[in-house]
Design a protein around this motif. Structure first.
Motif, short mmCIF file in Angstrom:
data_model
loop_
_atom_site.label_atom_id
_atom_site.label_comp_id
_atom_site.label_asym_id
_atom_site.label_seq_id
_atom_site.Cartn_x
_atom_site.Cartn_y
_atom_site.Cartn_z
N ALA A 4 0.83 -1.20 0.00
CA ALA A 4 0.00 0.00 0.00
C ALA A 4 0.87 1.26 0.00
CB ALA A 4 -0.93 0.00 1.20
N ARG A 5 1.97 1.23 0.74
CA ARG A 5 2.89 2.37 0.78
C ARG A 5 3.53 2.60 -0.58
NH1 ARG A 5 8.13 2.47 1.10
NH2 ARG A 5 8.41 0.38 1.96
N VAL A 6 3.99 1.52 -1.22
CA VAL A 6 4.62 1.63 -2.53
C VAL A 6 3.61 2.12 -3.57
CG1 VAL A 6 5.70 0.30 -4.38
CG2 VAL A 6 6.42 -0.05 -2.01
N GLU A 7 2.37 1.63 -3.48
CA GLU A 7 1.33 2.07 -4.42
C GLU A 7 1.04 3.56 -4.29
OE1 GLU A 7 -2.00 -0.53 -3.75
OE2 GLU A 7 -1.12 -2.14 -4.94
N LYS A 8 1.22 4.11 -3.10
CA LYS A 8 1.04 5.56 -2.88
C LYS A 8 2.31 6.33 -3.20
CE LYS A 8 -1.81 7.64 -0.73
NZ LYS A 8 -2.88 8.54 -1.12
N ASP A 9 3.36 5.62 -3.66
CA ASP A 9 4.64 6.21 -4.03
C ASP A 9 5.28 6.95 -2.85
OD1 ASP A 9 6.70 6.56 -5.88
OD2 ASP A 9 5.98 8.54 -6.47
N LEU A 10 5.23 6.31 -1.68
CA LEU A 10 5.82 6.88 -0.48
C LEU A 10 7.00 6.02 -0.02
CD1 LEU A 10 2.61 7.60 1.65
CD2 LEU A 10 4.05 9.30 0.53
N SER A 11 8.05 6.69 0.43
CA SER A 11 9.16 5.97 1.06
C SER A 11 8.79 5.70 2.52
CB SER A 11 10.44 6.81 1.01
OG SER A 11 10.30 7.96 1.83
N LYS A 46 -5.07 6.06 7.38
CA LYS A 46 -5.51 7.34 6.83
C LYS A 46 -4.49 7.85 5.81
CE LYS A 46 -7.18 11.89 8.19
NZ LYS A 46 -7.45 12.81 9.30
N ALA A 47 -3.21 7.76 6.12
CA ALA A 47 -2.16 8.22 5.22
C ALA A 47 -2.13 7.42 3.92
CB ALA A 47 -0.80 8.16 5.91
N LEU A 48 -2.48 6.14 4.01
CA LEU A 48 -2.44 5.26 2.83
C LEU A 48 -3.79 5.11 2.15
CD1 LEU A 48 -0.09 2.46 4.20
CD2 LEU A 48 0.52 4.39 2.72
N ASP A 49 -4.81 5.79 2.67
CA ASP A 49 -6.18 5.70 2.11
C ASP A 49 -6.67 4.26 2.05
OD1 ASP A 49 -6.48 8.49 1.68
OD2 ASP A 49 -5.34 8.33 -0.18
N ARG A 50 -6.44 3.52 3.12
CA ARG A 50 -6.86 2.13 3.22
C ARG A 50 -7.56 1.92 4.55
NH1 ARG A 50 -4.04 -1.36 -0.35
NH2 ARG A 50 -3.55 -0.10 -2.16
N SER A 51 -8.29 0.80 4.67
CA SER A 51 -8.96 0.46 5.93
C SER A 51 -8.02 -0.37 6.81
CB SER A 51 -10.24 -0.34 5.65
OG SER A 51 -9.90 -1.64 5.20
#
Length: 59
Positions: A4-11, A46-51
């Protein structure tokens, strides 16, 4: 969580800044070596827009 983090392009560092923890904490959570508080779980979701189920529920 890592996917989920990688999909949001976040380190790890960027996600850590968003939720107010260290990069090391994010790394430990992703490796399964740290049990975050519910408050931190919610902030990550919340940061990753996931449940919570999307990120933390194991099948």
């Amino acid at each position: 969580m890592k996917l989920a983090r990688v999909e949001k392009d976040l380190s790890q560092e960027q996600l850590a800044e968003l939720v107010g923890v260290t990069r090391q904490t994010i790394g430990l959570i992703e490796a399964g070596n740290y049990n975050p508080t519910l408050k931190l779980c919610l902030a990550i979701c919340k940061a990753l827009d996931r449940s919570l189920n999307d990120i933390f529920w194991e099948d």
